[in-house]
Design a protein around this motif. Structure first.
Motif, mmCIF file in Angstrom:
data_model
loop_
_atom_site.group_PDB
_atom_site.id
_atom_site.type_symbol
_atom_site.label_atom_id
_atom_site.label_comp_id
_atom_site.label_asym_id
_atom_site.label_seq_id
_atom_site.Cartn_x
_atom_site.Cartn_y
_atom_site.Cartn_z
ATOM 1 N N THR A 29 26.139 111.405 0.467
ATOM 2 C CA THR A 29 25.348 111.570 1.685
ATOM 3 C C THR A 29 24.207 110.575 1.638
ATOM 4 O O THR A 29 23.424 110.576 0.692
ATOM 5 C CB THR A 29 24.760 112.992 1.804
ATOM 6 O OG1 THR A 29 25.819 113.938 1.776
ATOM 7 C CG2 THR A 29 23.970 113.153 3.089
ATOM 8 N N THR A 31 21.054 109.286 4.044
ATOM 9 C CA THR A 31 20.292 109.609 5.249
ATOM 10 C C THR A 31 19.123 108.641 5.386
ATOM 11 O O THR A 31 18.264 108.594 4.511
ATOM 12 C CB THR A 31 19.753 111.050 5.176
ATOM 13 O OG1 THR A 31 20.845 111.945 4.940
ATOM 14 C CG2 THR A 31 19.047 111.444 6.458
ATOM 15 N N ARG A 52 29.252 110.511 4.042
ATOM 16 C CA ARG A 52 28.501 110.830 5.259
ATOM 17 C C ARG A 52 27.285 109.911 5.347
ATOM 18 O O ARG A 52 26.402 109.953 4.485
ATOM 19 C CB ARG A 52 28.070 112.289 5.232
ATOM 20 C CG ARG A 52 27.672 112.799 6.570
ATOM 21 C CD ARG A 52 27.569 114.294 6.613
ATOM 22 N NE ARG A 52 27.086 114.831 5.353
ATOM 23 C CZ ARG A 52 26.661 116.065 5.200
ATOM 24 N NH1 ARG A 52 26.681 116.885 6.207
ATOM 25 N NH2 ARG A 52 26.241 116.490 4.036
ATOM 26 N N ASP A 54 24.148 109.366 7.515
ATOM 27 C CA ASP A 54 23.364 110.132 8.477
ATOM 28 C C ASP A 54 22.136 109.364 8.940
ATOM 29 O O ASP A 54 21.655 108.462 8.246
ATOM 30 C CB ASP A 54 22.874 111.440 7.832
ATOM 31 C CG ASP A 54 23.873 112.567 7.932
ATOM 32 O OD1 ASP A 54 24.810 112.471 8.736
ATOM 33 O OD2 ASP A 54 23.699 113.555 7.203
ATOM 34 N N GLY A 55 21.607 109.811 10.073
ATOM 35 C CA GLY A 55 20.336 109.294 10.571
ATOM 36 C C GLY A 55 20.380 107.805 10.846
ATOM 37 O O GLY A 55 21.431 107.200 10.994
ATOM 38 N N ASP A 56 19.206 107.227 10.935
ATOM 39 C CA ASP A 56 19.074 105.801 11.202
ATOM 40 C C ASP A 56 19.302 105.046 9.898
ATOM 41 O O ASP A 56 18.391 104.859 9.101
ATOM 42 C CB ASP A 56 17.683 105.509 11.774
ATOM 43 C CG ASP A 56 17.541 104.058 12.192
ATOM 44 O OD1 ASP A 56 18.565 103.356 12.278
ATOM 45 O OD2 ASP A 56 16.393 103.629 12.424
ATOM 46 N N SER A 87 32.135 109.902 7.799
ATOM 47 C CA SER A 87 31.348 110.234 8.978
ATOM 48 C C SER A 87 30.164 109.278 9.097
ATOM 49 O O SER A 87 29.458 109.026 8.116
ATOM 50 C CB SER A 87 30.850 111.676 8.838
ATOM 51 O OG SER A 87 30.065 112.034 9.924
ATOM 52 N N SER A 89 26.757 108.559 11.639
ATOM 53 C CA SER A 89 25.928 109.130 12.706
ATOM 54 C C SER A 89 25.804 108.187 13.891
ATOM 55 O O SER A 89 26.036 106.981 13.788
ATOM 56 C CB SER A 89 24.529 109.447 12.166
ATOM 57 O OG SER A 89 23.823 108.236 11.931
ATOM 58 N N GLU A 91 23.099 107.174 15.252
ATOM 59 C CA GLU A 91 22.041 106.183 15.004
ATOM 60 C C GLU A 91 22.537 105.014 14.160
ATOM 61 O O GLU A 91 22.113 103.885 14.339
ATOM 62 C CB GLU A 91 20.836 106.822 14.307
ATOM 63 C CG GLU A 91 20.150 107.904 15.110
ATOM 64 C CD GLU A 91 20.721 109.296 14.821
ATOM 65 O OE1 GLU A 91 20.099 110.268 15.256
ATOM 66 O OE2 GLU A 91 21.780 109.420 14.181
ATOM 67 N N ALA A 118 25.085 116.027 17.479
ATOM 68 C CA ALA A 118 24.633 117.140 16.640
ATOM 69 C C ALA A 118 25.039 118.484 17.233
ATOM 70 O O ALA A 118 24.799 118.735 18.381
ATOM 71 C CB ALA A 118 23.126 117.094 16.487
ATOM 72 N N ARG A 131 19.491 116.481 12.130
ATOM 73 C CA ARG A 131 20.501 115.478 11.801
ATOM 74 C C ARG A 131 21.904 116.058 11.690
ATOM 75 O O ARG A 131 22.828 115.361 11.311
ATOM 76 C CB ARG A 131 20.138 114.794 10.496
ATOM 77 C CG ARG A 131 18.847 114.038 10.645
ATOM 78 C CD ARG A 131 18.562 113.275 9.405
ATOM 79 N NE ARG A 131 17.186 112.845 9.473
ATOM 80 C CZ ARG A 131 16.817 111.598 9.454
ATOM 81 N NH1 ARG A 131 17.691 110.656 9.357
ATOM 82 N NH2 ARG A 131 15.555 111.280 9.522
ATOM 83 N N ARG A 133 25.626 117.346 12.748
ATOM 84 C CA ARG A 133 26.534 116.882 13.780
ATOM 85 C C ARG A 133 27.930 117.412 13.544
ATOM 86 O O ARG A 133 28.241 117.910 12.482
ATOM 87 C CB ARG A 133 26.550 115.381 13.866
ATOM 88 C CG ARG A 133 27.171 114.728 12.667
ATOM 89 C CD ARG A 133 26.928 113.259 12.737
ATOM 90 N NE ARG A 133 27.362 112.571 11.578
ATOM 91 C CZ ARG A 133 27.067 112.841 10.316
ATOM 92 N NH1 ARG A 133 26.306 113.760 10.026
ATOM 93 N NH2 ARG A 133 27.514 112.178 9.316
#
Length: 153
Positions: A29, A31, A52, A54-56, A87, A89, A91, A118, A131, A133
């Motif tokens: 992960t 982020t 994963r 995530d986020g920006d 995955s 995101s 962003e 999300a 965050r 989704r």
């Protein structure tokens, strides 16, 4: 064994040549990580997400990985819902490159989630509420986005 978590503010991260098999959480992960490269890793025999982003997380690269859902390989995942193997995101999607991965998802799950909105957290390693989704379908290739997908399902 727990997966790897890379948090907000990290940058120029290379994750390569690792075996994230039999993890008790998401394999990797990341982020809010700029310039992340995830290459030549194996994510297998787990009942949780493989990778994963995530986020920006601008300029993320996910290439040449093997991501196999544990239930697709006979691991007993009980009542856990089907997971997404890779995955990205909303962003991170505009500048992400995901290519040449071998993905095997269990029946009823999606191998990829691209720019997903999300709505639901993942079990045991949920992201912060802002965050979270769900999975979505992988879009058609568009200029500037790499979308070669190899799925063994």
């Amino acid at each position: 064994m727990n997966g790897l978590v890379v948090r907000d503010g990290a940058h120029d991260i290379l994750v390569t040549g690792n075996d994230f098999s039999r993890t008790e959480s998401t394999g990797l992960t990341a982020t809010g990580v700029a310039d992340l490269a995830v290459t030549n890793n194996t994510f297998a025999l787990s009942c949780f997400d493989g990778i994963r982003v995530d986020g920006d997380s601008p300029r993320a690269v996910v290439k040449n990985n093997i991501a196999v859902d544990g239930a697709a390989q006979g691991v007993s995942c009980g009542t856990l819902p089907a997971q997404t193997q890779i995955s990205v995101s909303a962003e991170a999607a505009p500048t992400a490159s995901v290519d040449y991965n071998v993905v095997h998802a269990r029946p009823g799950s999606q191998p990829y989630a691209w720019a997903a909105p999300a709505t639901r957290p993942r079990p045991r390693s949920p992201p912060p509420p802002d965050r979270a989704r769900t999975t979505s379908t992988w879009p058609s290739p568009t200029p500037g986005r790499t979308c070669r997908i190899r799925s063994t399902s």
